[in-house]
Scaffold this motif. Structure first.
Motif, mmCIF file in Angstrom:
data_model
loop_
_atom_site.group_PDB
_atom_site.id
_atom_site.type_symbol
_atom_site.label_atom_id
_atom_site.label_comp_id
_atom_site.label_asym_id
_atom_site.label_seq_id
_atom_site.Cartn_x
_atom_site.Cartn_y
_atom_site.Cartn_z
ATOM 1 N N ARG A 116 0.887 -1.538 -0.254
ATOM 2 C CA ARG A 116 -0.186 -0.275 0.058
ATOM 3 C C ARG A 116 1.379 1.308 -0.090
ATOM 4 O O ARG A 116 0.164 2.214 -0.963
ATOM 5 C CB ARG A 116 -1.028 0.472 1.247
ATOM 6 N N GLU A 117 1.598 0.982 0.318
ATOM 7 C CA GLU A 117 2.488 2.250 0.890
ATOM 8 C C GLU A 117 3.452 2.418 -0.263
ATOM 9 O O GLU A 117 3.519 3.848 -0.756
ATOM 10 C CB GLU A 117 3.916 2.395 1.475
ATOM 11 N N LEU A 118 4.312 1.782 -1.375
ATOM 12 C CA LEU A 118 4.638 1.848 -2.346
ATOM 13 C C LEU A 118 3.969 1.995 -3.318
ATOM 14 O O LEU A 118 4.283 2.673 -3.826
ATOM 15 C CB LEU A 118 5.136 0.181 -2.903
ATOM 16 N N THR A 119 2.387 1.797 -3.457
ATOM 17 C CA THR A 119 1.786 1.901 -4.945
ATOM 18 C C THR A 119 0.428 3.089 -4.381
ATOM 19 O O THR A 119 -0.058 3.272 -5.036
ATOM 20 C CB THR A 119 1.395 0.642 -4.904
ATOM 21 N N SER A 120 0.121 3.218 -2.849
ATOM 22 C CA SER A 120 -1.151 3.635 -3.249
ATOM 23 C C SER A 120 -2.170 3.104 -3.910
ATOM 24 O O SER A 120 -3.021 4.245 -3.601
ATOM 25 C CB SER A 120 -0.483 5.713 -3.345
ATOM 26 N N LEU A 121 -2.714 1.959 -3.673
ATOM 27 C CA LEU A 121 -3.470 0.975 -3.364
ATOM 28 C C LEU A 121 -4.206 1.142 -2.139
ATOM 29 O O LEU A 121 -4.072 1.358 -1.030
ATOM 30 C CB LEU A 121 -2.903 -0.119 -3.845
ATOM 31 N N GLY A 122 -5.557 0.416 -2.443
ATOM 32 C CA GLY A 122 -6.450 0.774 -1.073
ATOM 33 C C GLY A 122 -5.959 -0.303 -0.770
ATOM 34 O O GLY A 122 -5.622 -1.572 -1.509
ATOM 35 N N LEU A 123 -7.419 -0.567 0.744
ATOM 36 C CA LEU A 123 -6.391 -1.523 1.614
ATOM 37 C C LEU A 123 -6.903 -3.373 0.109
ATOM 38 O O LEU A 123 -6.118 -4.282 0.168
ATOM 39 C CB LEU A 123 -7.800 -2.219 2.770
ATOM 40 N N GLY A 124 -8.259 -3.597 0.284
ATOM 41 C CA GLY A 124 -8.313 -4.217 -1.158
ATOM 42 C C GLY A 124 -7.848 -4.360 -2.244
ATOM 43 O O GLY A 124 -7.213 -5.871 -2.441
ATOM 44 N N GLU A 125 -7.229 -3.672 -2.875
ATOM 45 C CA GLU A 125 -5.903 -4.216 -3.949
ATOM 46 C C GLU A 125 -4.766 -4.454 -3.772
ATOM 47 O O GLU A 125 -4.373 -4.929 -3.939
ATOM 48 C CB GLU A 125 -6.488 -2.620 -4.761
ATOM 49 N N ALA A 126 -4.655 -4.080 -2.602
ATOM 50 C CA ALA A 126 -3.208 -4.194 -1.869
ATOM 51 C C ALA A 126 -2.955 -5.567 -2.255
ATOM 52 O O ALA A 126 -2.097 -6.881 -1.793
ATOM 53 C CB ALA A 126 -2.826 -3.328 -0.890
ATOM 54 N N LYS A 127 -3.756 -6.503 -1.115
ATOM 55 C CA LYS A 127 -4.558 -7.529 -0.422
ATOM 56 C C LYS A 127 -4.942 -8.339 -2.210
ATOM 57 O O LYS A 127 -3.771 -9.318 -1.957
ATOM 58 C CB LYS A 127 -5.707 -7.931 -0.104
ATOM 59 N N ALA A 128 -5.255 -8.068 -2.901
ATOM 60 C CA ALA A 128 -5.397 -8.974 -4.143
ATOM 61 C C ALA A 128 -3.717 -8.807 -4.408
ATOM 62 O O ALA A 128 -3.484 -9.872 -5.384
ATOM 63 C CB ALA A 128 -6.618 -7.898 -5.033
ATOM 64 N N VAL A 129 -3.283 -7.609 -5.071
ATOM 65 C CA VAL A 129 -1.952 -7.701 -5.237
ATOM 66 C C VAL A 129 -1.133 -8.734 -4.528
ATOM 67 O O VAL A 129 -0.343 -9.167 -5.286
ATOM 68 C CB VAL A 129 -1.047 -6.525 -4.991
ATOM 69 N N VAL A 130 -1.001 -9.037 -3.432
ATOM 70 C CA VAL A 130 -0.561 -9.384 -2.642
ATOM 71 C C VAL A 130 -0.890 -11.466 -2.301
ATOM 72 O O VAL A 130 -0.131 -12.254 -2.598
ATOM 73 C CB VAL A 130 -0.496 -9.234 -0.891
ATOM 74 N N ASP A 131 -2.007 -11.884 -2.078
ATOM 75 C CA ASP A 131 -2.770 -12.839 -2.931
ATOM 76 C C ASP A 131 -2.649 -12.947 -4.125
ATOM 77 O O ASP A 131 -2.277 -14.690 -4.450
ATOM 78 C CB ASP A 131 -4.744 -12.394 -2.540
ATOM 79 N N GLY A 132 -2.667 -12.673 -5.396
ATOM 80 C CA GLY A 132 -2.251 -13.007 -6.363
ATOM 81 C C GLY A 132 -0.655 -13.515 -6.988
ATOM 82 O O GLY A 132 -0.449 -13.348 -8.015
ATOM 83 N N ALA A 133 0.180 -13.288 -5.795
ATOM 84 C CA ALA A 133 1.872 -13.856 -5.836
ATOM 85 C C ALA A 133 1.407 -14.412 -6.758
ATOM 86 O O ALA A 133 1.378 -15.662 -6.761
ATOM 87 C CB ALA A 133 2.413 -13.598 -4.504
ATOM 88 N N PRO A 134 2.413 -14.694 -7.977
ATOM 89 C CA PRO A 134 3.269 -13.529 -8.638
ATOM 90 C C PRO A 134 2.741 -12.613 -9.513
ATOM 91 O O PRO A 134 2.155 -12.492 -10.149
ATOM 92 C CB PRO A 134 5.043 -14.799 -9.323
ATOM 93 N N LYS A 135 3.213 -11.561 -8.863
ATOM 94 C CA LYS A 135 2.531 -9.840 -9.052
ATOM 95 C C LYS A 135 3.520 -9.198 -9.389
ATOM 96 O O LYS A 135 4.257 -9.084 -8.091
ATOM 97 C CB LYS A 135 1.212 -9.577 -8.037
#
Length: 129
Positions: free
Chosen positions: A82-101
């Motif tokens: 979230r800090e690196l991308t300024s994404l919202g909580l849900g979007e950041a969680k989707a990135v982490v859950d979708g690893a590799p991303k």
């Protein structure tokens, strides 16, 4: 369907998140069988020969920070994303859950190294491409 003006399309795109916009670009590329990559670099490398292509690889100035895995501290990894991308909580969680991303794309060397260090500090597995 009414035809949208360029300004109306741009306004609609401004309301999208980066992930939604990225998904749109992929769908657009697949639908129209085109790519959003800049063909200028390929043309320049082809005209200058193989030596220029080798130089271009060595002098890479943009990097993608790829999250390979979140590790044990998933919540901390989401916070860093979230800090690196300024994404919202849900979007950041989707990135982490979708690893590799990809967390960052086209970042300069310094930014990519800092992002990699921050993510690895909280236990994530990260690669630079």
């Amino acid at each position: 369907m009414a035809k949208l003006s360029t300004e109306e399309l741009l306004d609609a795109f401004k309301e999208l998140t980066l992930i939604e916009l990225n998904d749109f670009v992929k769908a657009f590329e697949e639908t129209f069988e085109v790519t959003a990559a800049a063909p200028v670099a390929v043309a320049a490398a082809g005209a200058a020969g193989g030596a220029a292509a080798a130089e271009e690889v060595e002098e890479k100035d943009s990097f993608d920070v790829i999250l390979e895995g979140a590790g044990d501290k998933k919540i901390q990894v989401i916070k860093v994303v979230r800090e690196l991308t300024s994404l919202g909580l849900g979007e950041a969680k989707a990135v982490v859950d979708g690893a590799p991303k990809a967390v960052l794309e086209g970042a300069n060397k310094e930014t990519a190294d800092k992002a990699k260090a921050a993510l690895e500090e909280v236990g994530a597995t990260v690669t630079l491409k």
